[in-house]
Design an enzyme around this catalytic site. Structure first.
Site, PDB file in Angstrom:
ATOM      1  N   CYS A   2       8.311  -1.794  10.285  1.00  0.00           N
ATOM      2  CA  CYS A   2       8.542  -0.655   9.546  1.00  0.00           C
ATOM      3  C   CYS A   2       8.786   0.528  10.369  1.00  0.00           C
ATOM      4  CB  CYS A   2       7.211  -0.257   8.843  1.00  0.00           C
ATOM      5  SG  CYS A   2       6.832  -1.594   7.817  1.00  0.00           S
ATOM      6  N   ASP A  97      -2.611  -5.426   4.869  1.00  0.00           N
ATOM      7  CA  ASP A  97      -3.149  -4.536   5.677  1.00  0.00           C
ATOM      8  C   ASP A  97      -3.113  -3.212   5.677  1.00  0.00           C
ATOM      9  OD1 ASP A  97      -0.572  -4.792   6.535  1.00  0.00           O
ATOM     10  OD2 ASP A  97      -1.151  -4.477   8.888  1.00  0.00           O
TER      11      ASP A  97
END
Length: 572
Positions: A2, A97
């Site tokens: 990301c 997560d």
């Protein structure tokens, strides 16, 4: 995984945050989303690794909560944290997560950082208090840059995204120190005057135009405590305990819902990684990747092939030729935003392109072992060098700089918290020199191919343990990483005892021959630009002639000129 971005202030709107996520497209395009509120814009580029479902997309929010999270990285112990939080009454809607980090912040606030084992850079906005909380992992694996003026606070995973809204000038002090001392800046600095980076193991709080930055991880205190615990420790105990920790670290970093591979060089670090990866039940399905240049003076391929002989690894060999360097550099310099590490970095970048073509999204490598285990040659001398294999002659050419630029230079001084020459050098390399620049180079390389790089040797438990060991466990009989070599000897003794090789590509030869045009173009570019006032062009040309005539102990100064010419292009 990301890329993250955000604007707080007058520029916070969908158009502006979209420009930032567009600039970070290579960091993740499985999903690109934005969150817009009054005076706030957040963006997220997702590379899906854990929980591929859309419910884990970001910016991440939960009904009834004022918080919005943008997060880059992986929390490797998220399963254990999820169980702990569930016992405390937290309910989960995803298996990601991301949600674990969100709930951990709800439960413990900033204190959650000490519980995280991972690589991360994240920002979480409280819409009730209008506060932003941001943090970066212990060693700075994942990046966080920011800019502030009277009207806006802007942050992102890469400098290029911030520059979509900010006009910048080169940081003359950082430039001068790079040219004279080989420094890439202090932890909070960049090559641009008004763009800063959040240092590793630091957090940032922003509220009503005020920024507060502070450390959240006390490495020195933890090591001092660990050193006392390890006084008198026996070698067999060190081998057992460290290997066990390393196996746990590797297992954590194999947590992914996508294929995982790893890079291999002929060194002790990646050879040990290879050996332990091949103990896994799924070893035959895991691919290894290495690069070579077909030059026996530098290639580590023979050492890699020796190690692979004893494993079930499917090895992919990627050749990098001089003919590829110029085009690759043009691409990578734009990705890096700042000067980077030369031809080996270009070859490593090509390796990740091959990895991506193989459909692999997660890659493990051996970064971090030399710093923790005192693997560099200069750890065994009273030198202040920061370059492995450096001769007594300086690789930096201060004679080519103008007096005006030299005036900005100030030789970096690094903390010496241990009062021990070896430990203080290791500390410098972990937090100020080697690791920060290598992690920056490697993050951009991997993300340029939209892959995620994980470093099992940088698990904080491993670093603290190795760093705290008595010197004799690290250096013995003229070799660094002593106990580590003993562990590898159980698999391949010839590889374990091989000396460290500082060079991996024929950069010196290529820049003097096939790639000499890159040096010539760089000199011409400097001469025609506003940067010309920073240099003595006649001295540059003189040094270039010396090099072509055979003065080739180092090519670092040539690469500096090439890097600076790209910095000119980026500034202008």
């Amino acid at each position: 995984m990301c890329g993250i971005s955000g604007i707080i202030g007058t520029k916070a709107n969908l158009t502006n945050i979209t420009k930032m996520t567009d600039a970070l497209y290579h960091r993740g395009n499985d999903n690109i989303s934005h969150f817009i509120s009054d005076g706030l814009a957040l963006g997220h580029n997702r590379l899906s690794i854990i929980d591929l479902d859309a419910s884990a997309n970001q910016p991440y929010q939960k009904t009834g909560q004022p918080y919005t999270l943008v997060y880059n990285g992986e929390i490797y112990n998220y399963i254990e944290l999820r169980e702990e939080l569930s016992e405390l009454g937290h309910q989960f809607e995803t298996s990601s997560d991301t949600e674990v980090l969100y709930e951990a912040f709800l439960e413990w606030g900033g204190d959650c950082l000490e519980r995280l084992n991972g690589m991360f850079a994240f920002a979480i906005w409280n819409d009730e208090t209008k506060n932003l909380f941001a943090a970066r992992d212990r060693f700075g694996v994942k990046p966080f840059y920011y800019y502030q003026d009277k009207e806006n606070f802007i942050f992102a995973s890469e400098i290029k995204a911030i520059r979509k809204h900010v006009n910048v000038e080169v940081n003359k002090k950082v430039l001068a120190n790079y040219m004279m001392f080989g420094s890439y800046g202090l932890p909070e600095e960049t090559f641009y005057e008004t763009i800063h980076q959040l240092p590793a193991s630091h957090l940032l709080k922003f509220n009503q135009d005020a920024i507060k930055v502070m450390s959240w991880y006390n490495f020195v205190e933890r090591v001092q405590k660990k050193r006392k615990e390890l006084e008198g420790v026996k070698e067999h105990r060190v081998k057992h305990d460290y290997k066990q920790l390393l196996e746990e670290s590797i297992a954590l970093r194999f947590r992914a819902d996508v294929p995982v591979g790893f890079t291999i060089s002929g060194g002790v670090d990646s050879s040990l990684l290879l050996a332990l990866v091949n103990q896994r039940e799924d070893a035959k399905n895991i691919k290894g990747f290495t690069f070579y240049t077909d030059d026996e003076r530098y290639d580590e391929l023979p050492w890699v092939e020796k190690m692979v002989e004893t494993t079930s690894t499917e090895l992919h060999k990627v050749i990098f030729n001089a003919s590829e360097a110029n085009e690759a550099h043009d691409k990578l310099s734009k990705i890096q935003d700042e000067p980077y590490g030369g031809i080996p970095t270009l070859a490593y970048a090509k390796l990740f392109e091959e990895i991506a073509e193989q459909g692999i999204k997660v890659v493990l490598d051996g970064q971090g072992m030399d710093e923790a285990w005192a693997g560099y040659d200069y750890y065994q001398s009273d030198s202040s060098q920061t370059i492995q294999g450096q001769s007594n002659n300086s690789p930096f050419k201060a004679s080519v700089l103008s007096e005006d630029l030299k005036a900005y230079a100030k030789k970096p001084e690094y903390p010496k918290p241990f009062g021990d020459e070896l430990l203080d050098k290791q500390y410098r390399d972990l937090f100020y020199t080697k690791i920060p620049r290598a992690l920056r180079f490697n993050d951009r390389i991997s993300m340029a191919s939209t892959t995620e790089l994980r470093e099992p040797f940088l698990d904080y438990r491993l670093v603290e343990y190795a760093f705290s060991l008595p010197k004799a466990m690290k250096i013995r009989e003229g070799q660094g990483k002593y106990v580590l070599r003993q562990i590898l000897s159980d698999y391949r003794k010839d590889v374990a005892l091989a000396p460290k090789r500082p060079l991996q590509t024929p950069q010196r030869e290529w820049l003097g021959e096939e790639l000499s045009f890159m040096v010539e173009e760089a000199i011409e570019n400097i001469e025609k630009s506003s940067f010309v006032d920073y240099f003595k062009i006649d001295e540059i040309r003189k040094e270039w002639q010396f090099y072509k005539q055979g003065s080739q102990e180092s090519s670092f100064h040539l690469w500096q000129w090439i890097s600076i010419s790209e910095l000119i292009d980026h500034e202008e």
